[in-house]
Design a protein around this motif. Structure first.
Motif, PDB file in Angstrom:
ATOM      1  N   UNK A 156       0.825  -1.211   0.000  1.00  0.00           N
ATOM      2  CA  UNK A 156       0.000   0.000   0.000  1.00  0.00           C
ATOM      3  C   UNK A 156       0.858   1.260   0.000  1.00  0.00           C
ATOM      4  N   UNK A 157       1.896   1.262   0.821  1.00  0.00           N
ATOM      5  CA  UNK A 157       2.760   2.443   0.899  1.00  0.00           C
ATOM      6  C   UNK A 157       3.531   2.643  -0.406  1.00  0.00           C
ATOM      7  N   UNK A 158       4.024   1.575  -0.982  1.00  0.00           N
ATOM      8  CA  UNK A 158       4.774   1.683  -2.237  1.00  0.00           C
ATOM      9  C   UNK A 158       3.906   2.268  -3.345  1.00  0.00           C
ATOM     10  N   UNK A 159       2.670   1.819  -3.426  1.00  0.00           N
ATOM     11  CA  UNK A 159       1.755   2.345  -4.446  1.00  0.00           C
ATOM     12  C   UNK A 159       1.456   3.820  -4.212  1.00  0.00           C
ATOM     13  N   UNK A 160       1.333   4.193  -2.961  1.00  0.00           N
ATOM     14  CA  UNK A 160       1.053   5.590  -2.645  1.00  0.00           C
ATOM     15  C   UNK A 160       2.227   6.483  -3.031  1.00  0.00           C
ATOM     16  N   UNK A 161       3.441   6.012  -2.800  1.00  0.00           N
ATOM     17  CA  UNK A 161       4.622   6.790  -3.183  1.00  0.00           C
ATOM     18  C   UNK A 161       4.693   6.986  -4.693  1.00  0.00           C
TER      19      UNK A 161
END
Length: 324
Positions: A221-226
């Motif tokens: 989730x965090x990687x996609x948000x970045x």
């Protein structure tokens, strides 16, 4: 002797008549986009609002008036980011902290009960985040063509040259905004990169007989948000860039040491080692971040600061995996 011959009425009228002088036309205010090194040699002109000239004057006038400074502003924007981040810590984590303890990972590390399996999940998800962050910076070079922005006012002209990737048109306000691109070479090879270090640590665990898990929901989730931020919100992206690297160099190191004492027989992982003087590496990045933020408006800086809470949330979700 001067002649006293009376002047005729018609001649007098012609002398008093205003000269037929036309006022100069108002200055043309436009922005030219010259795409060099492009298959087609073409110049596009976009009309900008005449109000922009007035805004420039107002800005110059109001800049002279004293205003209330933001905490840390006198030392540079990085200090502003640090101030906001510290307030989101608990009192046990930082003396400036104001947050109440609500999550397990917010308790003092001495009270944690980590497991190797949970720690591996944390390392795997952390690696995905660092892979993504460093990939965005390292693998997105500026295109060969650029944009020249020409601003003309009544008294002066300004010429700026930017890569095409940093220019976008705001159709709603009919103006052109300039964006910082995360692919700027200034942020490559800073010495703070963690991806390769984590790869070595995971290899070591594998050699010890442990099964390396797949990335879990917090890391994905965090990687996609970045990725999303890097494409449309440079100020928010910078906030995460700062907090990920600087938090790991401070509290992250302390956590790694305490966890290693509990479950790894005090083994120091590569994740917590840097090549060179860490304090100098951090200072180099501080200087570059401050330089980038110098071109931001106060609104853009505030937007960056407001993203800090989300940065803590995403990082906290990954850190919590150690206790799973």
């Amino acid at each position: 002797m001067a002649s006293l011959t009376p002047i005729s009425h018609s001649h007098s009228h012609s002398l008093l008549k205003r000269p037929n002088v036309r006022p100069p036309p108002p200055p043309s205010f436009f922005s030219s986009f010259i795409l060099k090194d492009f298959p087609y040699s073409k110049t596009l002109s976009l009309k900008l609002p005449r109000m922009l000239t007035r805004n420039v004057v107002v800005s110059a006038t109001t800049a002279e008036k004293p205003r209330k400074r933001y905490p840390g502003e006198a030392k540079g924007f990085v200090e502003e980011m640090r101030f906001v981040a510290m307030k989101l810590h608990t009192k046990e984590q930082a003396k400036e902290g104001e947050k109440e303890v609500k999550q397990p990972e917010e308790r003092p590390v001495q009270r944690w009960e980590p497991s190797v399996d949970g720690y591996l999940k944390f390392l795997v998800d952390s690696k995905l985040v660092y892979d993504t962050l460093e990939g965005i910076i390292d693998k997105a070079p500026f295109p060969s063509c650029g944009v020249t922005v020409v601003l003309l006012s009544a008294k002066s002209s300004f010429f700026f040259r930017f890569p095409a990737s940093v220019v976008r048109s705001n159709e709603k306000n009919k103006v052109i905004s300039l964006m910082w691109s995360a692919s700027d070479a200034e942020f490559r090879d800073t010495g703070l990169e963690r991806s390769e270090k984590l790869a070595k640590d995971l290899q070591w665990f594998k050699e010890q007989g442990y099964t390396i898990p797949e990335p879990s929901s917090p890391g994905v989730t965090y990687a996609e948000y970045l990725k999303e931020l890097s494409e449309k919100d440079p100020q928010a992206f910078i906030c995460h860039f700062y907090n990920i690297y600087f938090a790991h160099s401070a509290g992250g190191r302390m956590i790694g040491k305490k966890v290693a004492e509990k479950i790894l027989d005090k083994k120091e992982l590569e994740f917590y080692k840097w090549d060179g003087d860490l304090s100098q590496l951090l200072q180099n990045v501080r200087d570059k971040l401050n330089k980038v933020a110098e071109s931001w408006t106060r609104e853009e800086k505030n937007h960056c600061l407001e993203e800090t809470e989300k940065s803590f949330k995403y990082s906290g979700d990954i850190l919590r995996l150690i206790l799973s």
